[in-house]
Design a protein around this motif. Structure first.
Motif, short mmCIF file in Angstrom:
data_model
loop_
_atom_site.label_atom_id
_atom_site.label_comp_id
_atom_site.label_asym_id
_atom_site.label_seq_id
_atom_site.Cartn_x
_atom_site.Cartn_y
_atom_site.Cartn_z
N PHE A 102 29.28 -4.46 37.81
CA PHE A 102 29.78 -5.82 37.60
C PHE A 102 31.10 -6.03 38.32
O PHE A 102 31.30 -7.02 39.03
N CYS A 103 32.03 -5.09 38.13
CA CYS A 103 33.35 -5.22 38.75
C CYS A 103 33.27 -5.16 40.27
O CYS A 103 33.97 -5.90 40.96
N ASP A 104 32.41 -4.30 40.81
CA ASP A 104 32.24 -4.24 42.26
C ASP A 104 31.73 -5.57 42.81
O ASP A 104 32.13 -5.99 43.89
N ARG A 105 30.90 -6.23 42.03
CA ARG A 105 30.30 -7.47 42.51
C ARG A 105 31.15 -8.71 42.24
O ARG A 105 31.23 -9.61 43.07
N TYR A 106 31.75 -8.79 41.05
CA TYR A 106 32.38 -10.05 40.63
C TYR A 106 33.90 -10.04 40.54
O TYR A 106 34.51 -11.11 40.49
N VAL A 107 34.51 -8.89 40.49
CA VAL A 107 35.97 -8.84 40.43
C VAL A 107 36.43 -8.40 41.82
O VAL A 107 36.41 -7.22 42.15
N THR A 108 36.81 -9.38 42.62
CA THR A 108 37.05 -9.14 44.03
C THR A 108 38.33 -8.35 44.29
O THR A 108 39.35 -8.57 43.63
#
Length: 101
Positions: free
Chosen positions: A24-30
């Motif tokens: 999730f963080c790799d995808r949505y937390v830039t």
């Protein structure tokens, strides 16, 4: 108990939460942010403290580490709720039709 801590349902759930959070963080937390690092570390801490607690000899030590794991996962839940609120996205009740789907 056969299988050790890796066979415990709550360890398996914590492992899924950790893997999901990393993705999730790799995808949505830039980019690199403190929030991203905190979320991944809280998820990791939840999983790792269950493992460490399981291996403790005393019940007191086991419970202490399980409470640390619980606290880490609660912190992570708050981070997800903050993310949704800041993006003005709905927070679904777990019994709502979209969440159940």
């Amino acid at each position: 108990m056969t299988g050790g801590y890796k066979s415990l349902p709550f360890f398996k759930q914590a492992e899924i939460i950790y893997d999901f959070t990393a993705a999730f963080c790799d995808r949505y937390v830039t980019g690199y942010t403190r929030t991203k690092d905190q979320m991944v570390q809280a998820a990791r801490s939840g999983k790792q403290n269950i493992a460490e607690g399981y291996l403790q000899k005393s019940t007191e030590s086991k419970l202490k580490l399980l409470n640390v794991a619980r606290g880490s996962l609660e912190e992570l839940l708050n981070d997800y709720q903050d993310f949704l609120r800041q993006k003005r996205l709905a927070i679904w009740d777990k019994t709502s039709p979209p969440a159940r789907a």
